[in-house]
Design an enzyme around this catalytic site. Structure first.
Site, mmCIF file in Angstrom:
data_model
loop_
_atom_site.group_PDB
_atom_site.id
_atom_site.type_symbol
_atom_site.label_atom_id
_atom_site.label_comp_id
_atom_site.label_asym_id
_atom_site.label_seq_id
_atom_site.Cartn_x
_atom_site.Cartn_y
_atom_site.Cartn_z
ATOM 1 N N TYR A 18 0.901 -1.274 -0.026
ATOM 2 C CA TYR A 18 -0.065 -0.028 -0.168
ATOM 3 C C TYR A 18 0.703 1.395 -0.071
ATOM 4 O O TYR A 18 0.616 2.132 -0.745
ATOM 5 C CB TYR A 18 -0.905 0.047 1.202
ATOM 6 C CG TYR A 18 -1.921 1.483 1.223
ATOM 7 C CD1 TYR A 18 -2.773 1.580 0.422
ATOM 8 C CD2 TYR A 18 -1.269 2.164 2.451
ATOM 9 C CE1 TYR A 18 -3.373 2.659 0.884
ATOM 10 C CE2 TYR A 18 -2.029 3.185 2.565
ATOM 11 C CZ TYR A 18 -3.082 3.642 1.742
ATOM 12 O OH TYR A 18 -3.684 4.798 1.875
ATOM 13 N N GLU A 40 -10.838 5.080 5.583
ATOM 14 C CA GLU A 40 -10.277 5.983 6.804
ATOM 15 C C GLU A 40 -11.253 6.100 8.083
ATOM 16 O O GLU A 40 -10.840 6.191 9.080
ATOM 17 C CB GLU A 40 -9.953 7.267 6.414
ATOM 18 C CG GLU A 40 -8.571 7.308 5.094
ATOM 19 C CD GLU A 40 -7.276 7.029 5.844
ATOM 20 O OE1 GLU A 40 -7.086 6.827 7.134
ATOM 21 O OE2 GLU A 40 -6.402 6.747 5.081
ATOM 22 N N TRP A 48 -4.106 0.580 10.498
ATOM 23 C CA TRP A 48 -4.368 0.391 8.897
ATOM 24 C C TRP A 48 -4.232 -0.857 8.461
ATOM 25 O O TRP A 48 -4.858 -1.248 7.442
ATOM 26 C CB TRP A 48 -3.470 1.570 8.280
ATOM 27 C CG TRP A 48 -3.980 1.848 6.969
ATOM 28 C CD1 TRP A 48 -2.887 1.361 6.077
ATOM 29 C CD2 TRP A 48 -4.874 2.213 6.139
ATOM 30 N NE1 TRP A 48 -3.538 1.915 4.967
ATOM 31 C CE2 TRP A 48 -4.954 2.293 5.132
ATOM 32 C CE3 TRP A 48 -6.156 2.578 6.947
ATOM 33 C CZ2 TRP A 48 -6.037 2.874 3.976
ATOM 34 C CZ3 TRP A 48 -7.109 3.247 5.954
ATOM 35 C CH2 TRP A 48 -7.116 3.117 4.623
#
Length: 185
Positions: A18, A40, A48
């Site tokens: 990512y 988010e 994350w």
């Protein structure tokens, strides 16, 4: 030797991928920008890496983050999502994503999409920061506060300045790759 931002070296291969291929890259695709805002929101209070591990399940559960599809979810769909063990089942976050799809649809009806709206607030320019250490990277800024307020005025929910700052980083409005990172532009 490839060097990465500190946060990208502490999780799974998904996190590293990512960082290398998506985070901080300019993204103006309406669906992808909505997906990043939604992810988010799901990440708030969590990490994350967890969200990335569930990303495909989120895409399946939320119809590929197609705004017009998500905008018409009803209470039956909300209950289905609340019981989907493959995703984060926080009802407030689920409802915020649906609400935000509706707000994004209204933006589109007014003649601008979510991606265009956010990029216009940045004058269509990338904000490049040159942090040397991870500790220097803020969790929010006056700009993320301004964007949060503007989104809230357009009806978006769960978009405080910290979530918005991470969102702006994710879609490339803000380049916060550390100065030594091989992926710094």
């Amino acid at each position: 030797m490839i060097q990465r931002c500190d946060w990208a070296t502490t999780g799974s291969e998904l996190l590293c991928d990512y960082h290398d291929n998506e985070w901080g890259e300019k993204n103006e695709d309406e669906r992808a920008v909505f997906e990043m805002l939604s992810l988010e929101i799901m990440q708030a209070g969590l990490n994350w890496d967890l969200v990335l591990k569930k990303r495909q399940a989120f895409r399946e559960a939320f119809d590929g983050f197609e705004i017009e599809k998500v905008a018409v979810y009803d209470s039956t769909k909300v209950e289905e999502l609340r019981h989907d063990e493959a995703i984060i089942r926080n009802q407030r976050k689920i409802l915020a994503i649906i609400n935000n799809a509706q707000a994004a649809s209204k933006l589109k009806a007014e003649g601008t999409g979510l991606a265009e709206f956010v990029w216009q607030l940045a004058d269509n320019k990338v904000i490049v920061n040159n942090w040397k250490h991870a500790e220097q990277v803020p969790s929010k800024t006056p700009f993320s506060q301004e964007v949060a307020v503007r989104l809230q005025k357009k009806g978006f929910k769960f978009v405080g300045p910290t979530i918005v700052y991470s969102f702006l980083q994710a879609i490339g409005v803000i380049d916060d790759h550390l100065s030594y990172c091989s992926f710094k532009k």
